[in-house]
Motif scaffolding. Structure first.
Motif, mmCIF file in Angstrom:
data_model
loop_
_atom_site.group_PDB
_atom_site.id
_atom_site.type_symbol
_atom_site.label_atom_id
_atom_site.label_comp_id
_atom_site.label_asym_id
_atom_site.label_seq_id
_atom_site.Cartn_x
_atom_site.Cartn_y
_atom_site.Cartn_z
ATOM 1 N N ASP A 69 0.843 -0.917 -0.303
ATOM 2 C CA ASP A 69 -0.229 0.143 0.106
ATOM 3 C C ASP A 69 0.892 1.101 -0.010
ATOM 4 O O ASP A 69 0.330 2.574 -0.187
ATOM 5 C CB ASP A 69 -0.839 -0.064 1.266
ATOM 6 N N ARG A 70 2.156 1.620 0.565
ATOM 7 C CA ARG A 70 2.853 2.565 0.135
ATOM 8 C C ARG A 70 3.683 2.153 -0.090
ATOM 9 O O ARG A 70 5.266 0.814 0.057
ATOM 10 C CB ARG A 70 3.375 2.452 2.658
ATOM 11 N N VAL A 71 4.900 3.252 -0.676
ATOM 12 C CA VAL A 71 6.150 3.260 -1.722
ATOM 13 C C VAL A 71 7.120 2.870 -0.580
ATOM 14 O O VAL A 71 8.106 2.288 -0.948
ATOM 15 C CB VAL A 71 6.060 4.989 -2.152
ATOM 16 N N GLU A 72 7.194 3.812 0.769
ATOM 17 C CA GLU A 72 7.968 3.675 1.483
ATOM 18 C C GLU A 72 8.562 1.687 1.553
ATOM 19 O O GLU A 72 8.995 1.479 2.386
ATOM 20 C CB GLU A 72 7.810 4.029 3.037
ATOM 21 N N ASP A 73 7.040 1.169 2.024
ATOM 22 C CA ASP A 73 7.357 -0.663 2.184
ATOM 23 C C ASP A 73 7.508 -1.134 0.704
ATOM 24 O O ASP A 73 8.441 -2.389 0.455
ATOM 25 C CB ASP A 73 6.000 -0.826 2.263
ATOM 26 N N ALA A 74 7.497 -0.214 -0.479
ATOM 27 C CA ALA A 74 7.766 -2.133 -1.273
ATOM 28 C C ALA A 74 9.699 -0.771 -1.211
ATOM 29 O O ALA A 74 10.672 -1.901 -1.598
ATOM 30 C CB ALA A 74 7.486 -0.291 -2.617
ATOM 31 N N LEU A 75 10.479 -0.042 -0.580
ATOM 32 C CA LEU A 75 11.517 0.698 -0.736
ATOM 33 C C LEU A 75 11.942 -0.159 -0.115
ATOM 34 O O LEU A 75 13.690 0.131 0.597
ATOM 35 C CB LEU A 75 11.771 1.439 -1.031
ATOM 36 N N ASP A 76 11.816 -0.371 0.788
ATOM 37 C CA ASP A 76 12.406 -1.683 2.681
ATOM 38 C C ASP A 76 13.123 -2.416 2.529
ATOM 39 O O ASP A 76 13.232 -3.001 1.086
ATOM 40 C CB ASP A 76 11.312 -2.349 3.078
ATOM 41 N N GLY A 77 14.707 -1.804 2.660
ATOM 42 C CA GLY A 77 15.669 -3.020 2.110
ATOM 43 C C GLY A 77 16.722 -2.580 0.876
ATOM 44 O O GLY A 77 17.722 -2.715 0.508
ATOM 45 N N CYS A 78 16.626 -1.211 0.488
ATOM 46 C CA CYS A 78 16.754 -0.854 -0.899
ATOM 47 C C CYS A 78 17.872 0.802 -0.007
ATOM 48 O O CYS A 78 17.534 1.849 0.517
ATOM 49 C CB CYS A 78 16.005 -0.044 -1.817
ATOM 50 N N SER A 79 18.940 0.734 -0.394
ATOM 51 C CA SER A 79 19.232 2.146 0.395
ATOM 52 C C SER A 79 20.232 3.058 -1.116
ATOM 53 O O SER A 79 20.596 3.554 -0.733
ATOM 54 C CB SER A 79 21.186 1.260 0.686
ATOM 55 N N PHE A 80 19.624 2.952 -2.388
ATOM 56 C CA PHE A 80 20.102 3.707 -3.288
ATOM 57 C C PHE A 80 18.725 3.763 -3.915
ATOM 58 O O PHE A 80 18.207 3.153 -5.061
ATOM 59 C CB PHE A 80 20.424 3.666 -4.091
ATOM 60 N N VAL A 81 18.140 5.108 -4.122
ATOM 61 C CA VAL A 81 16.474 4.775 -4.938
ATOM 62 C C VAL A 81 16.527 5.909 -6.317
ATOM 63 O O VAL A 81 16.891 6.965 -6.255
ATOM 64 C CB VAL A 81 15.938 5.340 -4.411
ATOM 65 N N CYS A 82 16.385 5.019 -8.165
ATOM 66 C CA CYS A 82 16.357 6.127 -8.440
ATOM 67 C C CYS A 82 14.791 6.431 -9.016
ATOM 68 O O CYS A 82 14.472 5.371 -9.359
ATOM 69 C CB CYS A 82 17.293 5.167 -9.961
ATOM 70 N N ALA A 83 14.200 7.026 -9.303
ATOM 71 C CA ALA A 83 12.964 7.481 -9.903
ATOM 72 C C ALA A 83 13.268 8.358 -11.437
ATOM 73 O O ALA A 83 14.028 8.426 -11.907
ATOM 74 C CB ALA A 83 12.540 8.974 -8.900
ATOM 75 N N THR A 84 12.094 7.557 -12.152
ATOM 76 C CA THR A 84 12.182 8.119 -13.313
ATOM 77 C C THR A 84 10.910 8.454 -13.439
ATOM 78 O O THR A 84 9.490 8.022 -13.259
ATOM 79 C CB THR A 84 11.524 6.259 -14.210
ATOM 80 N N ALA A 85 11.088 9.987 -13.623
ATOM 81 C CA ALA A 85 9.896 11.124 -13.817
ATOM 82 C C ALA A 85 11.183 12.851 -13.311
ATOM 83 O O ALA A 85 12.114 12.627 -13.726
ATOM 84 C CB ALA A 85 9.640 11.247 -11.630
ATOM 85 N N MET A 86 9.629 13.199 -13.993
ATOM 86 C CA MET A 86 10.862 14.559 -13.875
ATOM 87 C C MET A 86 10.950 15.237 -13.061
ATOM 88 O O MET A 86 10.475 14.930 -11.447
ATOM 89 C CB MET A 86 9.212 15.580 -14.465
ATOM 90 N N THR A 87 12.312 16.285 -12.454
ATOM 91 C CA THR A 87 12.268 15.998 -10.901
ATOM 92 C C THR A 87 11.131 17.910 -10.398
ATOM 93 O O THR A 87 11.352 18.794 -11.595
ATOM 94 C CB THR A 87 14.218 16.979 -11.243
ATOM 95 N N PRO A 88 10.679 18.296 -9.926
ATOM 96 C CA PRO A 88 10.513 19.019 -9.088
ATOM 97 C C PRO A 88 10.888 20.244 -9.595
ATOM 98 O O PRO A 88 12.076 20.157 -9.434
ATOM 99 C CB PRO A 88 9.817 18.780 -7.482
ATOM 100 N N ARG A 89 9.949 21.790 -10.115
ATOM 101 C CA ARG A 89 10.993 22.200 -9.947
ATOM 102 C C ARG A 89 11.288 23.401 -9.005
ATOM 103 O O ARG A 89 12.355 24.010 -8.621
ATOM 104 C CB ARG A 89 9.775 23.415 -10.673
#
Length: 255
Positions: A69-89
């Protein structure tokens, strides 16, 4: 073959079952296996017919995948996260080219990270809040006038670049090594062709000029296989079965 990598692929609020299946396929061909879905549109997306069909043999990736349900749960155990999106302004993680960043991560300096690759919804991408969780935003170099990529296409491109950075897979030959003809076989072919060309009327034995040496050089450049020698000698035999030429001046040859 290197072991499957523990890189995690995170799909946030995915809309289309086909993209989930295609993502599983893209991951498997590059040796990845950890897939997590965050609030997908359909709760049963991992077992839907379209998902399984588009996975095309990567059903094991779907069977192992998790829904949270939560993004933070999906990232559990990962130490470097890459997003594929536009960087906020206003502010946010640095925008990086995938190959450049992946090369740095693969070297493991100063530490070796467990990497997560996050992909947003097909309908509206990724929220700023989710982008802020990332250490870097990946920007796939595309044509400046049209950079629209399907979700699964983006997964395939990034999974390929990341696998190459990690060392890649060796290309496996699908055919046996060629059985190259030796010099003796080539000379035998030349002698046979010479006889056939005389029979055909193309070569004048009284004035052969440089035709045969030129054919010799041609065959040397071609690096003939034993099978090709057999084919060419078969052609020579077929010529010899034709009606003998009229003993008039040769039709061809080399000046």
């Amino acid at each position: 073959m290197p072991p499957a990598d523990d890189t995690r692929f995170v799909l946030i609020e995915t809309s289309h079952p086909g993209n989930v299946g295609s993502t599983a396929r893209a991951m498997k061909v590059m040796g990845f296996r950890d897939l997590v879905l965050v609030r997908p549109r359909f709760a049963d997306v991992l077992s839907q017919e379209e998902t399984v069909a588009m996975a095309s043999g990567a059903a094991d990736i779907l069977a192992r995948a998790r829904i949270v349900d939560r993004v933070e749960d999906a990232l559990d155990g990962c130490s470097f996260v890459c997003a594929t999106a536009m960087t906020p302004r206003d502010f946010g993680p640095p925008t990086r080219a995938p190959r450049e960043l992946f090369a740095e991560l693969a070297r493991g300096e100063p530490v070796r990270h467990r990497v997560a690759l996050m992909f947003g919804s097909e309908r509206y991408g990724m929220s700023n809040e989710d982008v802020y969780r990332a250490h870097a935003v990946l920007s796939i170099p595309t044509h400046p006038e049209y950079g629209s990529l399907n979700l699964a296409q983006a997964v395939q491109l990034l999974s390929y670049d990341w696998r190459q950075a990690l060392g890649g897979f060796a290309v496996e030959p699908r055919t046996a090594d060629a059985n190259l003809a030796d010099a003796r076989a080539v000379q035998g072919l030349l002698a046979h062709l010479e006889s056939s060309l005389v029979h055909l009327g193309y070569l004048d034995p009284a004035s052969p000029k440089k035709l045969m040496p030129r054919l010799n050089q041609l065959f040397n450049r071609a690096v003939l296989t034993q099978e090709e020698i057999h084919i060419l000698r078969g052609i020579a035999r077929a010529i010899e079965k034709t009606r003998p030429h009229d003993p008039s001046p040769a039709l061809g040859g080399d000046e």
